[in-house]
Design an enzyme around this catalytic site. Structure first.
Site, mmCIF file in Angstrom:
data_model
loop_
_atom_site.group_PDB
_atom_site.id
_atom_site.type_symbol
_atom_site.label_atom_id
_atom_site.label_comp_id
_atom_site.label_asym_id
_atom_site.label_seq_id
_atom_site.Cartn_x
_atom_site.Cartn_y
_atom_site.Cartn_z
ATOM 1 N N LYS A 37 0.838 -1.205 0.000
ATOM 2 C CA LYS A 37 0.000 0.000 0.000
ATOM 3 C C LYS A 37 0.876 1.259 0.000
ATOM 4 O O LYS A 37 0.629 2.211 -0.745
ATOM 5 C CB LYS A 37 -0.857 -0.031 1.258
ATOM 6 C CG LYS A 37 -2.122 0.788 1.153
ATOM 7 C CD LYS A 37 -2.822 0.658 2.485
ATOM 8 C CE LYS A 37 -4.280 0.940 2.432
ATOM 9 N NZ LYS A 37 -4.888 0.875 3.761
ATOM 10 N N CYS A 80 -19.229 1.017 9.388
ATOM 11 C CA CYS A 80 -19.357 1.791 10.631
ATOM 12 C C CYS A 80 -20.629 1.475 11.422
ATOM 13 O O CYS A 80 -20.548 0.969 12.536
ATOM 14 C CB CYS A 80 -19.285 3.278 10.324
ATOM 15 S SG CYS A 80 -17.762 3.725 9.491
HETATM 16 C C1 UGA Z 1 -21.035 6.993 9.105
HETATM 17 C C2 UGA Z 1 -21.401 8.360 9.741
HETATM 18 O O1 UGA Z 1 -22.401 9.004 8.939
HETATM 19 C C3 UGA Z 1 -20.166 9.247 9.864
HETATM 20 O O2 UGA Z 1 -20.516 10.464 10.535
HETATM 21 C C4 UGA Z 1 -19.096 8.502 10.657
HETATM 22 O O3 UGA Z 1 -17.916 9.267 10.776
HETATM 23 C C5 UGA Z 1 -18.769 7.188 9.936
HETATM 24 O O4 UGA Z 1 -19.973 6.395 9.850
HETATM 25 C C6 UGA Z 1 -17.711 6.448 10.728
HETATM 26 O O5 UGA Z 1 -17.978 6.046 11.857
HETATM 27 O O6 UGA Z 1 -16.572 6.360 10.263
HETATM 28 P P1 UGA Z 1 -20.622 6.117 6.612
HETATM 29 O O7 UGA Z 1 -20.823 4.758 7.201
HETATM 30 O O8 UGA Z 1 -19.413 6.368 5.778
HETATM 31 O O9 UGA Z 1 -20.612 7.242 7.766
HETATM 32 O O10 UGA Z 1 -21.891 6.457 5.666
HETATM 33 P P2 UGA Z 1 -23.353 7.050 5.913
HETATM 34 O O11 UGA Z 1 -23.560 8.167 4.968
HETATM 35 O O12 UGA Z 1 -23.600 7.340 7.336
HETATM 36 O O13 UGA Z 1 -24.286 5.830 5.459
HETATM 37 C C7 UGA Z 1 -24.340 4.609 6.207
HETATM 38 C C8 UGA Z 1 -25.431 3.708 5.668
HETATM 39 O O14 UGA Z 1 -26.732 4.243 5.937
HETATM 40 C C9 UGA Z 1 -25.391 3.511 4.143
HETATM 41 O O15 UGA Z 1 -25.664 2.153 3.845
HETATM 42 C C10 UGA Z 1 -26.494 4.409 3.633
HETATM 43 O O16 UGA Z 1 -27.028 3.995 2.421
HETATM 44 C C11 UGA Z 1 -27.515 4.286 4.753
HETATM 45 N N1 UGA Z 1 -28.450 5.437 4.877
HETATM 46 C C12 UGA Z 1 -27.988 6.671 5.158
HETATM 47 C C13 UGA Z 1 -29.817 5.220 4.715
HETATM 48 O O17 UGA Z 1 -30.281 4.089 4.470
HETATM 49 N N2 UGA Z 1 -30.682 6.280 4.867
HETATM 50 C C14 UGA Z 1 -30.230 7.539 5.162
HETATM 51 O O18 UGA Z 1 -31.073 8.465 5.292
HETATM 52 C C15 UGA Z 1 -28.858 7.728 5.291
#
Ligand code: UGA
Length: 429
Positions: free
Chosen positions: A35, A260
């Site tokens: 990497k 996450c």
């Molecule tokens: C999440 C958090 O949003 C971040 O703030 C945090 O820093 C991160 O985890 C982490 O702990 O590192 P992430 O997992 O990258 O971020 O993505 P999200 O945008 O939160 O989406 C997570 C899941 O929820 C996805 O599968 C998405 O499709 C789903 N989702 C999101 C929904 O089904 N509905 C929504 O309204 C939003």
């Protein structure tokens, strides 16, 4: 400032690049030699919008470099960030062995005062353990401070989230590291809150669990909407206009996934259990989430009846839009379950096909999104990519043996889809 980031995954690499972008000198350390070689040669191991150009720009400006050598990073910086994986164990608890090993490595290399900052998502009270470990393994017996500084970046929007954060959380035991931490974050112009270490660690797990809860809440509402003929998007919109609730993260879906939310929920439930609190609320969040996938699959089976021998096109493999990450992806889980029912799959994702190939076998990977429906009995949308909204619906309608579309992300307007002649089934509408 002179900074080192240990771990060049999604969090470490984006953080390192953004710190360099605002003028700090950053060394990124990773123990994966291949990497590091890729990064040194200008390659980027992940897809994240805006990241590649940012890395290239800062490497060229001499502000960002990569190495295998933790000691080199420690010797040449004032603040050392830990951004290593904290994967789940089979019982839901967190594997902290990477954190522990890196803490020992840092301790062994320290010869002057250092600030060691934990950015990885860890259980509350991990900071104390890190401090104890460093104290034990630091031969030079120099002073140091441990800080908790959780990250809140979303994959697919990580650069944007890091450059324009809602808040910066700095958890400390003494005030000594505070000025340096404020200096690191001063260029980002965001509110900074200083707390004790345990509170900072909890802010992270509590925030992710709350966001997951918000999604499960609207998904539960979507079930009520389907049973009554209401529209979950209208309900979410009306709820979200109340500023106390807010509109974001109220998109009903086939469930949340990724590296996450699922992991952090299990970890938080386990942490609570160890503290003798039964966090039943979060168990319900998990239950609703897996129920959402079951219900979506049932919708497909109820409509198509026997799946054996049927061809289904699936749009989306990443766990969400704008990323090539397929870890714990609901889209991949759906594909596996459709395969188990005997369906043949034609699949497409704008960025995640290479990574999906390791997890999803015996499917046809299709390069062009508009060709996915060719010869299929139905089309399924599994990831909320913006570009899927540009799908050539006329072509899809003609390519499908019968125009049936299951939308697990509510990308299209049901009335319009009906007008176009589709049998269109989405979530909570
Ligand atoms: C999440 C958090 O949003 C971040 O703030 C945090 O820093 C991160 O985890 C982490 O702990 O590192 P992430 O997992 O990258 O971020 O993505 P999200 O945008 O939160 O989406 C997570 C899941 O929820 C996805 O599968 C998405 O499709 C789903 N989702 C999101 C929904 O089904 N509905 C929504 O309204 C939003």
């Amino acid at each position: 400032m002179k900074l080192t980031i240990i771990g060049t995954g999604y969090v470490g690499l984006v953080t390192g690049a953004c710190f360099a972008e605002v003028g700090h000198r950053v060394i990124c350390v990773d123990n994966d030699a291949a990497k590091v070689k890729t990064l040194q040669a200008g390659g980027i191991p992940i897809y994240e919008p805006g990241l590649e150009e940012m890395v290239r720009r800062n490497v060229a400006a001499g502000r960002l470099s990569f190495t295998n050598d933790t000691a080199e990073g420690v010797a040449n910086s004032d603040v050392i960030f830990l951004a290593v994986p904290t994967p789940p164990q089979p019982d839901g608890s967190v594997d902290l062995s990477f954190i522990e090993r890196v803490a020992r490595e840092i301790a062994g290399a320290m010869t002057t005062y250092k600030i060691i900052v934990d950015k990885s998502t860890v259980p509350v009270q991990t900071g104390d353990k890190v401090a104890e470990t460093i104290k034990r393994y630091c031969k030079a017996k120099v002073e140091f401070d441990v800080v908790s500084n959780p990250e809140f970046l979303r994959e697919g929007f990580a650069v944007e989230d890091l450059m324009k954060p809602d808040r910066i959380v700095i958890g400390v035991k003494t005030q000594r590291p505070v000025p340096a931490m404020k200096e690191v974050y001063q260029p980002f112009n965001a509110p900074i809150i200083v707390t004790d270490i345990n509170s900072a660690e909890l802010i992270k797990h509590a925030s992710n669990s709350f966001l997951a809860l918000k999604i499960s809440y609207i998904n539960a509402i979507s079930v009520i909407c389907e049973a009554t003929g209401a529209n979950v998007q209208e309900v979410a919109n009306g709820m979200g206009m109340d500023e106390r609730i807010g509109k974001r993260f109220l998109n009903a879906s086939l469930g949340f996934g990724g590296s996450c939310f699922p992991k952090d929920l299990s970890a938080f439930i386990k942490i609570a259990e160890e503290l003798r609190y039964d966090f039943g609320l979060l168990k319900e969040v998990q239950r609703i989430n897996s129920g959402q996938m079951d219900r979506f699959l049932k919708k497909i089976i109820d409509t198509l009846w026997v799946l054996k021998g049927k061809k289904i096109g699936v749009l989306g493999l990443a766990f969400k839009q704008n990323t090539d990450d397929v870890r714990m992806s609901p889209a991949i889980e759906l594909c596996h379950r459709l395969q188990k029912e005997g369906a043949e799959l034609r699949v497409h994702d704008p960025k995640a096909m290479d990574k999906a190939k390791a997890l999803l076998k015996d499917v046809t990977y299709v390069d062009e999104m508009n060709a996915v429906a060719d010869g299929c009995d139905a089309l399924v949308i599994a990831t909320e990519w913006e570009e899927f909204k540009q799908l050539d619906l006329e072509r899809a309608r003609k390519s499908l043996s019968h125009p049936i579309l299951f939308d697990g992300r509510n990308l299209f307007d049901p009335a319009r889809m009906e007008q176009l002649g589709f049998i269109y089934k989405s979530i909570g509408r």
